[in-house]
Design an enzyme around this catalytic site. Sequence first.
Site, short mmCIF file in Angstrom:
data_model
loop_
_atom_site.label_atom_id
_atom_site.label_comp_id
_atom_site.label_asym_id
_atom_site.label_seq_id
_atom_site.Cartn_x
_atom_site.Cartn_y
_atom_site.Cartn_z
N GLY A 257 23.52 68.15 -4.70
CA GLY A 257 24.90 67.97 -4.28
C GLY A 257 25.31 69.12 -3.38
N LYS B 293 22.08 71.79 -13.99
CA LYS B 293 22.58 71.98 -12.63
C LYS B 293 22.48 73.46 -12.32
CE LYS B 293 26.84 70.86 -10.11
NZ LYS B 293 27.88 69.83 -10.05
N ASP C 262 37.41 63.20 -7.39
CA ASP C 262 36.25 62.69 -6.66
C ASP C 262 35.67 61.47 -7.38
OD1 ASP C 262 34.57 62.61 -4.51
OD2 ASP C 262 33.25 64.22 -5.18
N GLY D 252 18.76 65.39 -8.59
CA GLY D 252 19.94 65.25 -7.74
C GLY D 252 20.21 66.50 -6.94
N HIS E 286 27.09 71.54 -4.21
CA HIS E 286 27.14 72.81 -4.93
C HIS E 286 25.83 73.26 -5.56
CE1 HIS E 286 31.37 71.30 -5.00
NE2 HIS E 286 31.44 72.42 -4.33
N GLY E 287 24.88 72.36 -5.69
CA GLY E 287 23.65 72.81 -6.33
C GLY E 287 22.65 71.69 -6.50
N VAL F 45 20.15 69.53 -9.29
CA VAL F 45 20.12 69.13 -10.70
C VAL F 45 18.67 68.75 -11.05
CG1 VAL F 45 21.08 67.55 -12.43
CG2 VAL F 45 22.50 68.29 -10.51
N1 LIG Z 1 23.99 64.84 -16.33
C1 LIG Z 1 23.25 64.31 -15.37
N2 LIG Z 1 22.23 63.50 -15.67
C2 LIG Z 1 21.46 62.94 -14.68
N3 LIG Z 1 21.68 63.14 -13.35
C3 LIG Z 1 22.70 63.93 -12.99
C4 LIG Z 1 23.54 64.55 -13.96
N4 LIG Z 1 24.47 65.28 -13.31
C5 LIG Z 1 24.23 65.12 -12.00
N5 LIG Z 1 23.16 64.32 -11.79
C6 LIG Z 1 22.60 63.92 -10.48
O1 LIG Z 1 22.72 65.00 -9.57
C7 LIG Z 1 23.55 64.64 -8.45
C8 LIG Z 1 24.37 65.84 -8.02
O2 LIG Z 1 25.20 66.27 -9.10
P1 LIG Z 1 26.73 66.66 -8.93
O3 LIG Z 1 27.46 65.52 -8.27
O4 LIG Z 1 27.27 67.15 -10.21
O5 LIG Z 1 26.55 67.88 -7.92
P2 LIG Z 1 27.53 68.41 -6.81
O6 LIG Z 1 26.86 69.55 -6.14
O7 LIG Z 1 28.85 68.71 -7.43
O8 LIG Z 1 27.61 67.16 -5.88
P3 LIG Z 1 28.66 66.69 -4.80
O9 LIG Z 1 28.01 66.96 -3.49
O10 LIG Z 1 28.78 65.19 -5.10
O11 LIG Z 1 29.95 67.43 -5.04
C9 LIG Z 1 24.37 63.46 -8.95
O12 LIG Z 1 24.77 62.63 -7.89
C10 LIG Z 1 23.41 62.78 -9.90
O13 LIG Z 1 22.53 61.92 -9.22
#
Ligand SMILES: Nc1ncnc2c1ncn2[C@@H]1O[C@H](COP(=O)(O)OP(=O)(O)OP(=O)(O)O)[C@@H](O)[C@H]1O
Length: 427
Positions: A48, A68, A182, A46, A50-51, A53
Amino acid sequence: MPSCFSSLFGAAAQPADQLREIKTTTRLELHQGKRINQYRRGLKIGTGKHGEVYCCTNERTNEIVAMKIVKRSGPRDRLRLLRRSHQSSTSDRLGTTENSIRKEIAIMKVCRHVHLVELFEVIDDPTKDRICIVMEHLSGGQVQWADENDKPLLFLDQTRRIIRDVIVGLEYLHFHGIIHRDIKPANLMWSSDRSTIKIIDFGVSHFSPSERMAPVPNRNSLHHQFKALYDPLLFPASDLLKRIGTPAFLAPEVVWFFDPDKEASGTSSDTLTSLTNENVIPNQRPPVTKAIDIWSLAVTFYCLLFGRTPFSVPPSANCNAHHSEFVLYNLICTHDWDVGETMGAEQVPTGGRRPKDPGHDGYTVIHLLDQMLQKDPRRRPSLEKIKKNAWLLRDISKPTKWLRDTAPTPPLPKPLSLAWFRQLNSV
Ligand SMILES: Nc1ncnc2c1ncn2[C@@H]1O[C@H](COP(=O)(O)OP(=O)(O)OP(=O)(O)O)[C@@H](O)[C@H]1O
């Protein structure tokens, strides 16, 4: 400590002593770009705001985890800090990527619940430019809800179980004064066995002591980590007024803007005139509270039922990205939503936007959406009330027990009975 509950069809409390300890590691060793400490990096699962995954294997235990990885500051943070003339202080860091991950960590450390993703370890080495959070790997994937033709993919009983799990997880967060901010299908993931939904991504979540229902923890309590959440620099009250989250899921009070032109003349632009109905944006911002999560939950519920969001800018609006966001916010604040003739993959009739027959599922579901999508947040029901909806409780064999078991408060002691007093007096 409030209980953690296992799952869909009956809740079993998980004793606090079975909870896994969350590790904090202050040393980060990167081995040939492939291993971070004991974690062997696998596929990226993944990305996002912020980072990134990654799926990782803990080489000591062979456990598969999700990691992450967040850079302490991104290019945008550096620009923001450069614009400041004075020396950077703690408050300057507010709003930076590092601050956002710190909030996420603070919240994940204290929130332990079966419907929230579980945090295992934080790797925070002050000499390195990245912070890693190791959490349970939710290999069941994100909730998929629409096909390529924007038709719903989920059957109604699947939607019911998903929404019910989210309600229970969210109720726990609200009980502790945490607003997720969110809630959307992309932040709902299936556990590995696909039996349970877990809420992820606390990057924009907010802690608001005034929203907290749980007793304030004392120093000796298991929840002493909650103290971290009371830091006004980490969670300034002004944060709540920021337009943060995912546009189509934002509540009217979040996207609120006051348009004096419109008040004076009744219109503000051609695009808006054609899209606006008789509702007007209130000239005072309604309070921003945990009710914003009820709104986003309702938008999510709508997506699962109909395969599309309730508010979207029609292609005919023909406007650029910035303007189209403004048009969307105006729709959210002033427009009613419509419904399809049917809901769910099995195409159950809805009875339209105002169904008349209380005996039909369409009536109960649309009525529930109607309550949750009230423009005025003060009129939206609490999660406690939503949980009691007959349609949501449908396949639970002992609803009263389920409601009791899943309540985030410990059950109140039964009032002492007259018989007990009589027995006492006869001794
Ligand atoms: N615990 C997990 N297990 C499996 N996949 C995960 C997990 N946590 C996050 N992901 C995957 O990684 C993606 C990004 O994670 P997350 O939403 O926490 O990041 P973010 O940088 O906060 O994203 P956003 O842009 O939505 O704010 C998620 O949409 C999901 O597909």
